[in-house]
Scaffold this active site. Structure first.
Site, PDB file in Angstrom:
ATOM      1  CD  GLU A  69      -7.121  43.770 -15.906  1.00  0.00           C
ATOM      2  OE1 GLU A  69      -8.532  42.875 -15.471  1.00  0.00           O
ATOM      3  OE2 GLU A  69      -7.323  43.983 -16.514  1.00  0.00           O
ATOM      4  CG  HIS A 108     -13.880  45.739 -14.927  1.00  0.00           C
ATOM      5  ND1 HIS A 108     -14.717  46.542 -15.609  1.00  0.00           N
ATOM      6  CD2 HIS A 108     -12.711  45.271 -16.168  1.00  0.00           C
ATOM      7  CE1 HIS A 108     -13.792  46.471 -16.484  1.00  0.00           C
ATOM      8  NE2 HIS A 108     -13.078  45.933 -16.727  1.00  0.00           N
TER       9      HIS A 108
END
Length: 364
Positions: free
Chosen positions: A303, A250
């Site tokens: 996700e 991320h």
């Protein structure tokens, strides 16, 4: 491309706004909405109250129910339907321009739009399922939360496990700072456009696979791993073929993504049939990625377990971006209001790096 030190491709690291809405703890793996830790909210307050926290700084404030409205020509492609219908609402409802209306009016417009956007996604999903009829309003009204009403409007029924899955997912992804879609919403809002235009533009920015679309790819990946029956070999082959392993790393967090932690726990609590293979793949992938890039933090991101939780609610992968948009109406609305209060038009600079002055005859 310029190599000047003041140029940041993609505006990486450039501070464009000051905000009171959200704070990620980059190193500690925490997420706070207006200073409130998100994790204790799960199971305590529904998404519509989290919408109130983000937009109004008030957990007792809620997103309203959608008002009667007939979308035009839904295709069953929920992201496209949502973008088109949200833009259309600006004209249908005669929404005022942000620079000409009060903050109170803008907040009312955003509440109406947020609720209607969820309804549009539910109805588009119903079309995708081959259903041509609308679920009666009296059936939808039986729902106690926005997540339950969403599922009732889509399917005519709402399994409690699916309700919990959707509500948890929406809360975890309701806001996350100045990402591409939120920045888009603020840029459009800064022009004085109406709230429908700003939200529609945000949906468009979210429709690309690099922002918000990853959960749609995680489930097929897990199914592929399940068929192979060997997570270690799958990861080895993926890295050898330079194939991206979806759901890891991320750009904000240098520690665990706190949303992943919450969603992983939820997936286990709800008895996700993919939980075991997801946990096995996660363990193998994290080890392999760390060995491949020891200087980078590549933790599991939101996700990855979003896909597992959404699967509990039987959300088909193509619907994942629109489900993300439903959750993000809270954050987008808060940012649009914050941008309105600044009254400042975004106008960044660009450095020209093309050809020097030349004659028309020199152009190929």
């Amino acid at each position: 491309m310029s190599n000047n030190s003041d140029f940041r491709p993609g505006l990486e690291g450039v501070v464009a706004v000051e905000t009171e809405i959200m704070e990620p703890d980059r190193d500690g793996g925490m997420l706070r909405y207006r200073g409130v830790d998100v994790e204790p909210l799960i199971g305590k307050v529904p998404y519509e109250n989290v919408w109130g926290l983000l937009v109004d700084d008030d957990l007792h404030s809620t997103m309203p129910d959608p008002e009667p409205y007939e979308p035009v020509g839904l295709t069953g492609n929920a992201p496209a339907d949502l973008q088109a219908e949200t833009a259309r609402l600006g004209g249908e409802w005669k929404l005022g321009k942000l620079n000409e209306i009060s903050v109170e009016q803008a907040r009312e417009d955003l509440g109406r739009l947020s609720a209607q956007m969820m309804s549009i996604v539910a109805r588009s999903a119903r079309v995708a399922d081959g259903k041509t009829d609308a679920v009666p309003d009296e059936v939808v009204a039986k729902g106690k939360t926005a997540a339950e009403k969403f599922l009732l409007r889509w399917r005519g029924e709402a399994d409690p496990r699916a309700v919990k899955a959707v509500d948890t997912y929406w809360i975890c992804t309701a806001e996350h700072g100045l990402n591409a879609s939120t920045f888009t919403a603020r840029v459009v809002a800064s022009t004085g456009a109406d709230c429908g235009a700003a939200l529609s533009a945000a949906v468009g920015a979210l429709s690309g696979p690099l922002h918000g679309g990853a959960p749609a790819y995680v489930k097929p990946m897990l199914e592929e791993v399940t068929r192979m029956g060997d997570p270690e070999k799958w990861v080895h082959d993926a890295l050898a073929n330079r194939k991206r392993i979806m759901g890891f790393g991320h750009r904000v967090y240098r520690a665990e993504d706190p949303r992943s932690r919450i969603l992983k726990r939820t997936a286990k609590e709800l008895g996700s049939p993919q939980y075991e293979v997801a946990e096995q793949l996660e363990r193998v992938a994290l080890k392999a990625l760390q060995e491949k890039s020891p200087d980078r933090v590549l933790a599991t991101n939101v996700e990855y377990y979003s896909a597992i939780v959404l699967d509990v609610a039987e959300i088909p992968p193509p619907l994942a971006p629109a489900m993300f948009a439903c959750s993000r109406v809270a954050g987008w609305s808060a940012h649009i209001l914050e941008q309105k209060r600044t009254g400042r038009l975004f106008r960044p600079s660009a450095r020209y790096v093309g050809p020097a002055e030349r004659d028309l005859s020199d152009v190929p």
